[in-house]
Design an enzyme around this catalytic site. Structure first.
Site, PDB file in Angstrom:
ATOM      1  N   CYS A  18      -0.249   0.596  -6.349  1.00 37.44           N
ATOM      2  CA  CYS A  18      -1.626   0.158  -6.619  1.00 37.44           C
ATOM      3  C   CYS A  18      -2.549   1.349  -6.879  1.00 37.44           C
ATOM      4  CB  CYS A  18      -2.108  -0.768  -5.521  1.00 37.44           C
ATOM      5  SG  CYS A  18      -3.379  -1.891  -6.117  1.00 37.44           S
ATOM      6  N   HIS A  42       1.948  -4.405  -3.675  1.00 35.89           N
ATOM      7  CA  HIS A  42       2.088  -3.735  -2.373  1.00 35.89           C
ATOM      8  C   HIS A  42       3.392  -4.137  -1.669  1.00 35.89           C
ATOM      9  CE1 HIS A  42      -2.066  -2.114  -1.794  1.00 35.89           C
ATOM     10  NE2 HIS A  42      -2.304  -2.970  -2.758  1.00 35.89           N
ATOM     11  N   GLU A  83       4.848  -2.765   0.669  1.00 36.11           N
ATOM     12  CA  GLU A  83       4.760  -2.490   2.113  1.00 36.11           C
ATOM     13  C   GLU A  83       4.160  -3.668   2.881  1.00 36.11           C
ATOM     14  OE1 GLU A  83       2.700  -1.470  -0.099  1.00 36.11           O
ATOM     15  OE2 GLU A  83       0.657  -1.442   0.714  1.00 36.11           O
TER      16      GLU A  83
END
Ligand code: GLN
Length: 187
Positions: free
Chosen positions: A78, A168, A170
């Site tokens: 991002c 994302h 994560e």
């Protein structure tokens, strides 16, 4: 064991650190050029690219990061993708220019501030993709391989040692993308 740094100036770097650890990496937070010297690969997290640029400037980290990226793998997600891109628009801003892509910031507009989508990634299969005020990759150079698309636009790409996600990974309970980056680091 490979030591992977997570740029820890701003943004959601802690979640990346945990995902990398689960994928088997030894993780170090990186805030200085000296700390950068001690790692074999680096994750630049999501956050706010303009704020990160200011902090990178203040810490005189732009040039060390360019030099690092000329030799070692970087994974940008991002805002990190925006920092790695060769060209940034909306508005135009400086970047590390390490990956041959052009990105448009905040490109999904207000109504799509944040969304959980599903993509089918080359070599991975179906995966969840969490978008938060994400950029869109508008152009990819000849050396760039697109690994996943959403609505026709590339959202996961690689160029040689570097990896870029506009979403994302994560934030999903799936560490395959981090594990893939770890493979790039361990070579
Ligand atoms: N919109 C942010 C930027 O332009 C990126 C958002 C994110 O990293 N989740 O820098």
């Amino acid at each position: 064991m490979a030591k992977v740094g997570v740029l820890a100036l701003q943004g959601d770097y802690e979640k990346h650190a945990r995902a990398l650890e689960r994928a088997g990496a030894h993780v170090a937070e990186v805030r200085t050029a000296e700390e950068l010297d001690g790692v074999d690969g680096l994750v630049i997290p999501g956050g706010e690219s303009t704020t990160m640029l200011k902090l990178l400037d203040r810490e005189s980290l732009m040039e060390p990061l360019r030099e690092f990226g000329a030799k070692k793998p970087i994974f940008g997600t991002c805002a990190g993708a925006i920092l790695l891109a060769k060209e940034v628009e909306n508005p135009s801003q400086p970047s590390l220019e390490l990956v041959d892509i052009a990105v448009q910031r905040n490109a999904y507009g207000r109504q799509l501030d944040s969304r959980v989508a599903h993509v089918d990634a080359d070599g991975f299969g179906p995966m969840e993709a969490v978008f938060i005020r994400a950029p869109i990759i508008r152009k990819t150079g000849p050396g760039v391989k697109v690994l996943a698309r959403y609505n026709g636009d590339p959202v996961l790409v690689e160029q040689g040692r570097h990896l870029v996600a506009t979403f994302h990974p994560e934030l999903s309970s799936d560490d395959r993308v981090h594990a893939y980056f770890l493979q790039k680091v361990t070579g």
